[in-house]
Write a protein that holds these residues in place. Sequence first.
Motif, PDB file in Angstrom:
ATOM      1  N   LEU A 142      38.620  35.359  32.725  1.00  0.00           N
ATOM      2  CA  LEU A 142      38.404  36.747  32.365  1.00  0.00           C
ATOM      3  C   LEU A 142      38.893  36.967  30.948  1.00  0.00           C
ATOM      4  N   PRO A 143      38.500  38.015  30.254  1.00  0.00           N
ATOM      5  CA  PRO A 143      37.661  39.101  30.764  1.00  0.00           C
ATOM      6  C   PRO A 143      36.200  38.926  30.406  1.00  0.00           C
ATOM      7  N   ARG A 144      35.354  39.810  30.922  1.00  0.00           N
ATOM      8  CA  ARG A 144      33.956  39.914  30.515  1.00  0.00           C
ATOM      9  C   ARG A 144      33.935  40.859  29.317  1.00  0.00           C
ATOM     10  N   THR A 145      33.743  40.324  28.168  1.00  0.00           N
ATOM     11  CA  THR A 145      33.846  41.166  26.978  1.00  0.00           C
ATOM     12  C   THR A 145      32.536  41.859  26.631  1.00  0.00           C
ATOM     13  N   ALA A 155      43.593  46.891  45.555  1.00  0.00           N
ATOM     14  CA  ALA A 155      43.837  46.801  46.993  1.00  0.00           C
ATOM     15  C   ALA A 155      44.920  45.747  47.162  1.00  0.00           C
ATOM     16  N   GLY A 156      46.188  46.181  47.168  1.00  0.00           N
ATOM     17  CA  GLY A 156      47.298  45.238  47.144  1.00  0.00           C
ATOM     18  C   GLY A 156      47.336  44.541  45.793  1.00  0.00           C
ATOM     19  N   ASP A 157      47.302  43.197  45.818  1.00  0.00           N
ATOM     20  CA  ASP A 157      47.303  42.445  44.561  1.00  0.00           C
ATOM     21  C   ASP A 157      45.897  42.071  44.120  1.00  0.00           C
ATOM     22  N   ILE A 158      44.904  42.656  44.761  1.00  0.00           N
ATOM     23  CA  ILE A 158      43.504  42.354  44.447  1.00  0.00           C
ATOM     24  C   ILE A 158      42.893  43.508  43.661  1.00  0.00           C
ATOM     25  N   GLU A 159      42.301  43.184  42.538  1.00  0.00           N
ATOM     26  CA  GLU A 159      41.640  44.191  41.705  1.00  0.00           C
ATOM     27  C   GLU A 159      40.135  44.093  41.901  1.00  0.00           C
ATOM     28  N   ILE A 160      39.525  45.240  42.114  1.00  0.00           N
ATOM     29  CA  ILE A 160      38.067  45.297  42.272  1.00  0.00           C
ATOM     30  C   ILE A 160      37.512  46.053  41.070  1.00  0.00           C
ATOM     31  N   ARG A 161      36.597  45.428  40.364  1.00  0.00           N
ATOM     32  CA  ARG A 161      36.034  46.018  39.150  1.00  0.00           C
ATOM     33  C   ARG A 161      34.538  46.217  39.286  1.00  0.00           C
ATOM     34  N   GLU A 169      33.115  42.731  40.672  1.00  0.00           N
ATOM     35  CA  GLU A 169      33.902  41.506  40.679  1.00  0.00           C
ATOM     36  C   GLU A 169      35.251  41.748  41.348  1.00  0.00           C
ATOM     37  N   VAL A 170      35.773  40.683  41.947  1.00  0.00           N
ATOM     38  CA  VAL A 170      37.072  40.740  42.595  1.00  0.00           C
ATOM     39  C   VAL A 170      37.995  39.769  41.877  1.00  0.00           C
ATOM     40  N   VAL A 171      39.165  40.258  41.478  1.00  0.00           N
ATOM     41  CA  VAL A 171      40.115  39.463  40.688  1.00  0.00           C
ATOM     42  C   VAL A 171      41.465  39.432  41.383  1.00  0.00           C
ATOM     43  N   GLN A 172      42.038  38.232  41.447  1.00  0.00           N
ATOM     44  CA  GLN A 172      43.375  38.085  42.024  1.00  0.00           C
ATOM     45  C   GLN A 172      44.164  37.098  41.165  1.00  0.00           C
ATOM     46  N   ASN A 173      45.317  37.529  40.684  1.00  0.00           N
ATOM     47  CA  ASN A 173      46.146  36.695  39.826  1.00  0.00           C
ATOM     48  C   ASN A 173      45.371  36.191  38.610  1.00  0.00           C
TER      49      ASN A 173
END
Length: 228
Positions: A142-145, A155-161, A169-173
């Motif tokens: 990441l990231p998508r520039t 959602a907890g430690d999960i980022e949804i973009r 996209e789903v991002v974790q750590n």
Amino acid sequence: MALSQFEIIKSLGEALSWFERELAWGVPAVEISHLTGRIGELYAAMITYGQMATEPNQRGYDVVSAAGERISVKTVTSEIPVAFNENTFDLVDRVMVLKLNAKELAIEILMDAPATQAKEAMRTWGGRLVLPIKSPAQADTLPRTDLLITKQAMAGDIEIRQYENGTVEVVQNARLITPALPILRTIAAGMGIDHFNSTGTPKNTRHLGDQIIRELLARKQEASATDE
């Protein structure tokens, strides 16, 4: 008879809905190539503000753009070579190769190029021009520039973009999780969000991801209002 843009968009939506039903009934995507081909042609006509070819089995091309380009459209559901008729390829001005992602119910543009440029990537085989197809490699960093993020939630430690083109996209750590749909379904189940549409067909990544983000943001706003 010329179709209006509204009619083309409506027809594309109906064709995608039928494609989704066929998949839900267990029909493999490769066995409904007539439908995937039609979806690709309608999509090409929509994004070029064009029209479908006027004759059934039109020689060489499938769509005529608003700019008058004769476009040969090929639609695949997997990374397989596509073939063009060498005898009629001189009638083509532009080549579009689309991939219909059955899992995400999304259309990817694998190639959109002038015919002369596309021909350079082809090889001749038995009177056919064969174009090898390979989807662009999915980036796991990441990231998508190149695209703007329009919505995002944790959602907890999960980022949804969600990006400006609708991609979710789903991002974790700091790592991109692919495919995203399985983890989205797990998150949805924990939030009480049904991952099926009203028709009984599964929601795709974009639809389910968008719904989860909206619900997460709404819950966050509600919690903030309660704390004040």
